[in-house]
Scaffold this active site. Structure first.
Site, PDB file in Angstrom:
ATOM      1  N   HIS A 117      23.226 184.362  -6.209  1.00 40.69           N
ATOM      2  CA  HIS A 117      24.243 183.799  -5.197  1.00 40.69           C
ATOM      3  C   HIS A 117      25.324 183.211  -6.099  1.00 40.69           C
ATOM      4  O   HIS A 117      26.465 183.189  -5.933  1.00 40.69           O
ATOM      5  CB  HIS A 117      23.567 182.899  -4.252  1.00 40.69           C
ATOM      6  N   TYR A 134      25.377 175.334  -2.965  1.00 38.65           N
ATOM      7  CA  TYR A 134      24.564 176.670  -2.284  1.00 38.65           C
ATOM      8  C   TYR A 134      24.039 176.285  -1.187  1.00 38.65           C
ATOM      9  O   TYR A 134      22.952 175.489  -0.980  1.00 38.65           O
ATOM     10  CB  TYR A 134      23.588 177.113  -3.439  1.00 38.65           C
ATOM     11  N   GLY A 137      20.218 180.049   4.383  1.00 32.93           N
ATOM     12  CA  GLY A 137      19.088 179.920   5.408  1.00 32.93           C
ATOM     13  C   GLY A 137      18.073 178.928   4.968  1.00 32.93           C
ATOM     14  O   GLY A 137      17.761 177.995   5.521  1.00 32.93           O
ATOM     15  N   GLU A 183      29.417 177.946  15.485  1.00 38.21           N
ATOM     16  CA  GLU A 183      30.697 178.201  14.945  1.00 38.21           C
ATOM     17  C   GLU A 183      31.767 178.567  16.016  1.00 38.21           C
ATOM     18  O   GLU A 183      32.825 178.071  16.333  1.00 38.21           O
ATOM     19  CB  GLU A 183      31.085 179.093  13.817  1.00 38.21           C
ATOM     20  N   ASP A 356      38.461 154.381 -11.304  1.00 44.77           N
ATOM     21  CA  ASP A 356      37.422 155.409 -10.937  1.00 44.77           C
ATOM     22  C   ASP A 356      37.821 155.859  -9.464  1.00 44.77           C
ATOM     23  O   ASP A 356      38.313 155.278  -8.556  1.00 44.77           O
ATOM     24  CB  ASP A 356      35.970 154.764 -10.862  1.00 44.77           C
ATOM     25  N   ILE A 363      38.155 152.650  -7.170  1.00 39.59           N
ATOM     26  CA  ILE A 363      37.966 151.162  -8.016  1.00 39.59           C
ATOM     27  C   ILE A 363      39.050 150.895  -8.510  1.00 39.59           C
ATOM     28  O   ILE A 363      39.646 151.851  -9.365  1.00 39.59           O
ATOM     29  CB  ILE A 363      36.645 151.321  -8.703  1.00 39.59           C
ATOM     30  N   LYS A 377      36.913 147.378  -4.417  1.00 40.94           N
ATOM     31  CA  LYS A 377      36.300 148.502  -4.202  1.00 40.94           C
ATOM     32  C   LYS A 377      36.467 149.099  -2.887  1.00 40.94           C
ATOM     33  O   LYS A 377      36.045 148.364  -1.894  1.00 40.94           O
ATOM     34  CB  LYS A 377      34.611 148.528  -4.285  1.00 40.94           C
ATOM     35  N   ASP A 464      20.857 155.376  -4.019  1.00 41.32           N
ATOM     36  CA  ASP A 464      21.640 156.498  -4.739  1.00 41.32           C
ATOM     37  C   ASP A 464      21.511 156.036  -6.220  1.00 41.32           C
ATOM     38  O   ASP A 464      22.488 155.666  -6.962  1.00 41.32           O
ATOM     39  CB  ASP A 464      23.223 155.945  -4.346  1.00 41.32           C
TER      40      ASP A 464
END
EC number: 2.3.1.234
Length: 547
Positions: A117, A134, A137, A183, A356, A363, A377, A464
């Site tokens: 793909h 990507y 299904g 959709e 950033d 930032i 921030k 994170d």
């Protein structure tokens, strides 16, 4: 110079498709699609479909090629989808490929379906070194190339986006395929309904969203729920793609996979890329779903780099991961070099200058008490997200960061001091440090492990953990960006937290194995349950994406 001709066969799920390509041309393609009378895909029925039509598809393909002057004797190799996919389907097309290889006495080439793909997208667009979103299904991944492999930055932790859409569509009574029907219904919606928005670093979870959407049908119209489902799910995947862009510094996004045919998803990705100054690429819709051309073309790349199979090595692999493939056809030195920011730039920037442009916030520096620099921030609006989703997320994450960054510091984890809190903005201590993504070593990784161990001991999950969210100032390491943090002492939550960091090591940094080992050592020194968590990390990594 003689053209290389490769015949490729795709048959991982719904589509049985075969094609013949050269380096520059699609000679022919023939497709027969399995269409169940009711419900979703039945693996054995799909395999029976492929077995029934395989001979006729190949016969028609060779006839079309002959009309263009290409004979079976011109073929140089036979490529087939080796995985991932549904086992019965994979075995059926592998058998067909082996028979062709033996009868024509030409090499066999086993292709990773996910990478195919990606390669068809790069072939059919100007993309060169993109971050790839990507979405198909069974697969939902954010991918980019580094050090001989396509590395996975983030992926679904439960169900692929396409399967999640189909699952909801069946519950809603919509015919297959569910994605296009959702959709279409979404276009007639009148309002947005709040739904779960689940991002864990660069990983995603769609199961809760599907369940909540099904429940919402009891109180809201089908059109409103379809619209809300799309807006929520697509915002999640676009945010993760933006996180990968921000972390890597790359400036291209390529959309791949069948779900990428959705017009709204394309619009959202394009808006995100425009806001960041990145380029967005997507191939023609005929190449978004599963097709024989992508297998043939990727097989051609592999063949020309000497990557072929013996019959003994041609067993299929239903759980064949993207990052398991040794990408022999790409030369590292030919890839675009990502510009690295000078560490001193963080320290010399004047007040008001943007430091950033992250996936969540911008930032910049401001004047604080006694003329000291203060870091600001600001969580700015993301135009690709629905306004209600955007405001809710920015407000919640701002509050969460202010609260948990302070809780973490009380637990002995160095974090910036918060000075002021506004609705979408935080003013905090300016740490004169550099993100460790520019400096990472095994010694630093061990210190990261010690830090995360203390964080997890306090019951906080960062949410994170990437090398963009750790700063080195002198000899001291600081943990920043707590917008996705939460309290949770479960093995799963802690395991996902560490899994996100390990994915960052593998996808972004060379010698990731030594970084992982060093982290484990540091983590074990400060967290008593580290072994159980690390065992869970392995389980998370091995979870199959095909159900």
């Amino acid at each position: 110079m003689k053209n290389t001709f490769i015949l490729g066969i795709e048959g991982t799920a719904w589509n049985l498709s075969a094609a013949i390509v050269t380096e520059t041309e699609i000679i022919a393609e023939v497709t027969e699609t399995y269409k169940p009378e009711v419900g979703g895909i039945h693996p054995r029925e799909a395999a029976q479909h492929h077995a029934k039509y395989a001979a006729s598809v190949i016969k028609r393909l060779l006839a079309e090629a002959k009309e263009k002057g290409v004979e079976p004797s011109d073929l140089d190799g036979i490529a087939f989808s080796q995985g991932p996919g549904l086992g019965p389907c994979l075995r059926t097309i592998a058998t067909a490929a082996r028979m062709l290889s033996l009868s024509l006495d030409i090499p066999l080439i086993g292709v990773n379906h996910c990478i195919a793909h990606i390669e068809i997208g790069i072939w059919r667009t100007p993309a060169r070194d993109p971050v790839v979103l990507y979405v198909s299904g069974a697969n939902s991944q954010v991918i980019s190339f580094m050090e001989g492999r396509y590395r996975v930055f983030g992926e679904t932790l439960d169900i692929g986006l396409g399967n999640a859409l189909d699952k909801f569509a069946r519950r809603a009574g919509l015919p297959h395929p569910g994605g296009p029907k959702i959709e279409a219904c979404a276009k007639d919606a009148k309002r947005y309904i709040p739904l779960p928005y689940v991002i864990k670093g660069m990983d995603l979870s769609f199961s809760g969203l599907s369940t909540a959407s099904s429940e919402a049908l009891k109180k809201a119209s089908l059109e409103d729920v379809c619209y809300s489902y799309q807006e929520t799910a697509f915002a999640m995947v676009v945010e993760v793609a933006e996180r990968a862009l921000a972390h890597t510094g790359k400036n291209e996004v390529l959309l791949a996979g069948g779900v990428g045919a959705n017009t709204r998803l394309r619009e959202m990705l394009n808006e995100m890329c425009e806001a960041r100054g990145a380029k967005f690429y997507v191939p023609e819709k005929r190449f978004m779903g599963d097709n024989g051309t992508m297998i043939a073309y990727t097989g051609l790349l592999m063949y020309k780099s000497g990557n072929t199979l013996t019959l003994e090595d041609s067993r299929v692999n239903p759980n064949f991961r993207t990052d398991d493939v040794n990408v022999t056809w790409i030369k590292e030195e030919e890839m675009k070099k990502v510009p690295e920011i000078s560490p001193e730039a963080f320290l010399r920037a004047p007040p008001g200058e943007r430091l950033d442009n992250g996936a969540e916030a911008v930032i910049y520096l401001d004047e604080g008490p006694e003329g000291k620099k203060v870091l600001v921030k600001e969580r700015v609006p993301k135009l690709y997200r629905h306004k209600e989703i955007d405001e809710r997320i920015r407000r919640e994450r701002n509050r969460t960061e202010a609260r948990l960054i302070s809780e973490a510091r009380r637990a002995g984890v160095p974090t910036p001091i918060i000075y002021d809190i506004e609705e979408f903005k935080l003013k905090m201590q300016f740490i004169e440090g550099v993100p460790i993504k520019y400096l990472i070593t095994p010694e630093l990784s061990e210190k990261v492990g010690e830090l995360v161990g203390r964080l997890h001991s306090s019951g906080i999950v960062h949410g994170d953990l990437t090398t963009s969210n750790l700063l080195l100032a002198g000899e001291r390491l600081y943990l920043i960006d707590f917008g996705l943090a939460y309290f949770d002492k479960s093995l799963e939550a802690r395991g996902v937290d560490v899994h996100v960091l390990f994915q960052t090591f593998e996808s972004t940094h060379r010698g990731h194995e030594t970084l992982v080992k060093a982290f484990e050592k540091g983590y074990g020194s400060t967290f008593i349950d580290s072994k159980d968590v690390l065992k869970r990390v392995e389980e998370i990594k091995k979870r199959a994406r095909y159900a």
